[in-house]
Structure formats: structure tokens, C-alpha cells
Design an enzyme around this catalytic site. Structure first.
Site, short mmCIF file in Angstrom:
data_model
loop_
_atom_site.label_atom_id
_atom_site.label_comp_id
_atom_site.label_asym_id
_atom_site.label_seq_id
_atom_site.Cartn_x
_atom_site.Cartn_y
_atom_site.Cartn_z
N ASP A 11 4.84 2.27 -3.27
CA ASP A 11 5.33 2.51 -1.93
C ASP A 11 5.29 1.24 -1.08
O ASP A 11 4.50 0.33 -1.34
CB ASP A 11 4.48 3.57 -1.22
CG ASP A 11 4.57 4.92 -1.88
OD1 ASP A 11 5.61 5.22 -2.47
OD2 ASP A 11 3.58 5.67 -1.80
N HIS A 12 6.11 1.21 -0.07
CA HIS A 12 6.17 0.12 0.90
C HIS A 12 4.78 -0.22 1.43
O HIS A 12 4.42 -1.39 1.59
CB HIS A 12 7.11 0.56 2.03
CG HIS A 12 7.32 -0.44 3.10
ND1 HIS A 12 6.67 -0.36 4.30
CD2 HIS A 12 8.12 -1.52 3.16
CE1 HIS A 12 7.05 -1.36 5.08
NE2 HIS A 12 7.93 -2.08 4.40
#
Length: 180
Positions: A42-43
């Protein structure tokens, strides 16, 4: 070819971004042509991301039937109880079904080698936090975050340190190397 990359916080696990303004992507770090992420982070997660130009290897790394172990350092909000740790070890019921059992260890503190996050995780004097080392054999969307939340321990920081036989070792955030 297999590239091991230490993905910094705030970088997308892809080479382009159509948002306005654009976010940081792998293109700012990886200079090899024709390699693609084998899985995602994820970011707002950090750590080991594998990239390859070998479709069969990418399949072995990402297909749930192969159950590649993925190990994470997880900073959680709160103090984990024995029951919470046992629940993670037994498997958690999420909206998309039960998870496989996880391997979980409560750490006394963050490992010495772990770099500071930029930006730092917010610190609150009145709310304790703890570090877990958690290994899963699936790869559902935001699975570790959802598992810890389900036992009342929201994730503050998530760093993947291992996928299968490959580890971060001494890779600094934003650094990469070709696996031997």
C-alpha cells in the site's frame, strides 16, 4: 531478473499515476526496463517489494495457492493482550472470509536496524503502542491492517521485511538491488 526494492512510505507500487497532482511512483527509483511488481504494498506501507520480468516467478510469488510467507513489522496502537495475539494466530474472520492462521511475535521494541519513518508516526503520551512481527501466507487487500484492527490494535506503521526467501537485509528506503 528479480529486483528487491525497499519501498519508502508514500510511494505507489506502480510506475505511473494519473491522479492530480501525481504521487510518487516506482519510476522515481527503479531504472530497469520491463520489470513489474510481483505483488503490492500500500501507499502507506513500507519495505520489501519484489519486481521481476519473469511471469512464472511473479505467478509463484503472488498466487495464493503457493502461500508464500510474507513477514511484516507492525507497529500497533495499544497493548496486545494474549487473547488478541492468540486470535491472530488462529486466524481472523474478516468481511471477505476467514484468514489463515498467522505467526505472531510480540517484540520488546522496534528492531535496531529499522529506519525512522518520514513523516514520523504520530506519538501520543496517553496511548501506548507495541511492535509485532507477523507472518501471513495470503495477500488480501490491506490484510495485516484489517487483521490487527479486528483484534482492537489499529496499525500505525507497517514494514514488510521478508517475502519467501528474500529479505530487506541492509537495503535503505528507496534503494534496490538485483537478487543473485
Amino acid at each position: 531478473m528479480l529486483v528487491l526494492f525497499n519501498k519508502p512510505f508514500g510511494v505507489l507500487s506502480q510506475f505511473s499515476d494519473r491522479s492530480n497532482p501525481p504521487r510518487r511512483t516506482l519510476a522515481a527509483y527503479i531504472m530497469h526496463a520491463d520489470v513489474y511488481p510481483a505483488g503490492r504494498l500500500d501507499h502507506d506501507s513500507e519495505g520489501l517489494l519484489l519486481l521481476t520480468d519473469d511471469g512464472a516467478l511473479a505467478h509463484r510469488l503472488t498466487d495464493p495457492r503457493h502461500k508464500q510467507p510474507k513477514t511484516y513489522l507492525v507497529q500497533v496502537e495499544g497493548t496486545p493482550s494474549g487473547d488478541a495475539l492468540d486470535s491472530l494466530r488462529a486466524g481472523i474472520m474478516l468481511r471477505d472470509g476467514p484468514t489463515l492462521p498467522a505467526e505472531v511475535d510480540l517484540l520488546a521494541r522496534a528492531p535496531e536496524w529499522l529506519w525512522p519513518r518520514d513523516p514520523p508516526v504520530r506519538f501520543r503520551k496517553s496511548v501506548p503502542d507495541a511492535w509485532l512481527r507477523l507472518t501471513i501466507r495470503e495477500g488480501r487487500n490491506r490484510q495485516v491492517r484489517r487483521m490487527t484492527a479486528a483484534v482492537g490494535l489499529p496499525t500505525l506503521r507497517l514494514v514488510r521485511e521478508r517475502v519467501g526467501a528474500w529479505t530487506l537485509d541492509d537495503l535503505a528506503p528507496g534503494a534496490w538491488r538485483v537478487a543473485p
